[in-house]
Design an enzyme around this catalytic site. Structure first.
Site, short mmCIF file in Angstrom:
data_model
loop_
_atom_site.label_atom_id
_atom_site.label_comp_id
_atom_site.label_asym_id
_atom_site.label_seq_id
_atom_site.Cartn_x
_atom_site.Cartn_y
_atom_site.Cartn_z
N SER A 198 -7.68 9.87 -4.58
CA SER A 198 -6.38 9.75 -5.25
C SER A 198 -6.30 10.49 -6.58
O SER A 198 -5.21 10.81 -7.04
CB SER A 198 -6.04 8.28 -5.46
N HIS A 226 -3.19 8.18 0.64
CA HIS A 226 -2.63 9.50 0.28
C HIS A 226 -2.66 10.48 1.45
O HIS A 226 -2.33 11.65 1.28
CB HIS A 226 -3.40 10.09 -0.91
N LYS A 257 3.66 5.11 -1.20
CA LYS A 257 3.61 6.55 -1.44
C LYS A 257 4.58 7.25 -0.48
O LYS A 257 5.78 7.19 -0.71
CB LYS A 257 2.17 7.02 -1.34
N1 PMP Z 1 -5.81 2.95 -2.00
C1 PMP Z 1 -5.59 4.09 -2.67
C2 PMP Z 1 -6.42 5.28 -2.37
C3 PMP Z 1 -4.58 4.14 -3.63
O1 PMP Z 1 -4.36 5.25 -4.32
C4 PMP Z 1 -3.80 2.99 -3.88
C5 PMP Z 1 -2.66 2.96 -4.86
N2 PMP Z 1 -2.76 3.58 -6.00
C6 PMP Z 1 -4.10 1.83 -3.17
C7 PMP Z 1 -5.09 1.85 -2.22
C8 PMP Z 1 -3.34 0.55 -3.43
O2 PMP Z 1 -2.10 0.59 -2.82
P1 PMP Z 1 -0.84 -0.20 -3.42
O3 PMP Z 1 -0.27 0.65 -4.50
O4 PMP Z 1 0.04 -0.35 -2.24
O5 PMP Z 1 -1.33 -1.52 -3.92
#
Ligand code: PMP
Length: 410
Positions: A198, A226, A257
């Site tokens: 990410s 992602h 996302k």
């Molecule tokens: N996994 C990854 C790789 C993420 O980037 C994120 C969110 N930033 C999450 C899980 C968590 O998802 P959420 O925003 O739906 O809580």
């Protein structure tokens, strides 16, 4: 900058020793005092390619709205209709009173989209990883995590009763070494990786990870927060990108996302999903995803499938912007996705760059430790299908100007 989250008042009286650390915490204050604080910026409009901040329009290059669906009239209408029919919340956990027919439909739709037997919807992606990993990894088991796995994977493993091993980022040899080292006393092995990382936008070597897993009898879960909507011929993510969908045991995704909402899901074999449904504590003891969010995600999956041209535009924009940054001389790391970092090194440089870009009308995100390794502070940019060339060109001009000021490029 506009009305922002206020700094706490300076105050010294009455603190119990336990809370002393809060009074000694200065990192945020130092950035505020230096005029370099750009976190929690209040946005006054939707997460479109341009947003309003402090009454001023800015190019948004810090949003995960990859397919540009957050402000899509069809997605919004679905959410509005769901509020009309079901109200604003579910008033309980999925386990007892919080499951709507809408959640069940969303799960069936996701299982179908992901070509899995079954899918399970949670209230956030973070809760998916916390619940899935902590319920599956038991005493005597080992969870193998990439060092750059998302925080909620790390936390999910920490919550479990198993052991946690972290291998070097994207280093399958290091993973193999650990799998080999943990001998017969190991009950079960569970490898959890991100599909697309990410912060730096690089893709996991999934086929090699799967080969190692097979050799040592490990199960594999991919966090494709992602990747879904972005990678693969039909947007089913990293496993589709590599043509290995049938070999991955569990794939999780988030709705925050590409899917224009909030919530998350995990997809896999029906028996495994049923175990998680009845054992994941973030499912059982936390309230269900609100109706509007479920309906928005459902509408977004339909559009994602019916409008592949969105993914094409996202990639065209990604190539245009990333190539532009590289030709200006910026270090974009190992990015292979619409997450494009600009690695600047020191925290102070990153803070200054984000502040200056803000002044130039460009919204980007600042990533400091612990989001990145010390000395590898970066500016995180991310593209949308709906960015126009002119907006990206404007952003590149601003990057060039600010990069020269900071002597990052010539
Ligand atoms: N996994 C990854 C790789 C993420 O980037 C994120 C969110 N930033 C999450 C899980 C968590 O998802 P959420 O925003 O739906 O809580």
């Amino acid at each position: 900058m506009s009305r922002s989250v206020p700094a706490p008042p300076a105050r010294q009286v009455r603190s119990v020793p336990f809370l002393e650390k809060c009074f000694q915490y200065e990192r945020a204050d130092r950035a505020r005092q230096a005029g370099l604080y750009t976190f929690f910026r209040p946005i006054e409009s939707a997460q479109d390619p341009e947003v309003t901040v402090g009454g001023r329009r800015m190019v948004m290059l810090g949003s995960n709205n990859y397919l540009g669906l957050v402000n899509d009239p069809r997605v919004k209408e679905a959410a509005i209709q769901a509020v009309r029919k079901y109200g604003s919340g579910c008033a309980g956990s999925r386990w007892l009173n919080g499951t709507l027919d809408l959640h069940v439909r969303l799960e069936e739709r996701l299982a179908d989209f992901m070509r899995a037997e079954s899918a399970l919807v949670f209230s956030t992606g973070f809760q998916v990883n916390l619940g899935v990993i902590s319920s599956l990894v038991g005493r005597g088991d080992v969870a193998y995590l990439d060092k750059q796995d998302h925080a909620c994977i790390i936390d999910g493993a920490r919550l479990s009763f198993g052991r946690v091993r972290k291998f070097r980022h994207n280093d399958v040899e290091d993973l193999r070494r650990m799998l080999k080292f943990d001998g017969a006393e190991t009950k079960g092995r569970f490898i959890v990786i991100d599909g697309v990382y990410s912060m730096e936008g690089d893709i996991a070597p999934l086929p090699e990870v799967l080969a190692a897993a097979r050799q040592f009898g490990a199960a594999v879960m991919v966090d494709d927060a992602h990747g879904i909507g972005v990678l693969g011929r039909t947007g089913r993510g990293t496993a589709e990108h590599f043509g290995v969908e049938n070999e991955v045991d569990l794939i999780m995704g988030t709705f925050s996302k590409s899917m224009a909402s909030i919530g998350g899901f995990v997809a896999g074999d029906a028996k495994v999903i049923d175990f998680i449904r009845h054992n994941a504590r973030t499912m059982i003891f936390s309230a269900a995803q609100p109706p509007a969010s479920a309906a928005a995600a459902l509408a977004a999956v339909d559009i994602m499938e019916r409008e592949p041209e969105r993914r094409e535009r996202l990639w065209e924009n990604t190539h245009f912007f990333a190539d532009g940054l590289r030709s200006l001389g910026f270090d974009t790391g190992l990015s292979q996705s619409p997450v494009v970092p600009v690695v600047v090194g020191e925290d102070l440089t990153a803070l200054t760059m984000v502040k200056r870009l803000h002044e130039e009308g460009i919204f980007v995100n600042c990533v400091l430790t612990p989001g990145t390794a010390p000395g590898r502070a970066l500016i995180r940019t991310s593209l949308m299908a709906t960015h126009r060339r002119e907006q990206l060109a404007r952003a590149l001009d601003a990057f060039h100007k600010v990069g020269r000021e900071l002597e990052l490029v010539s």
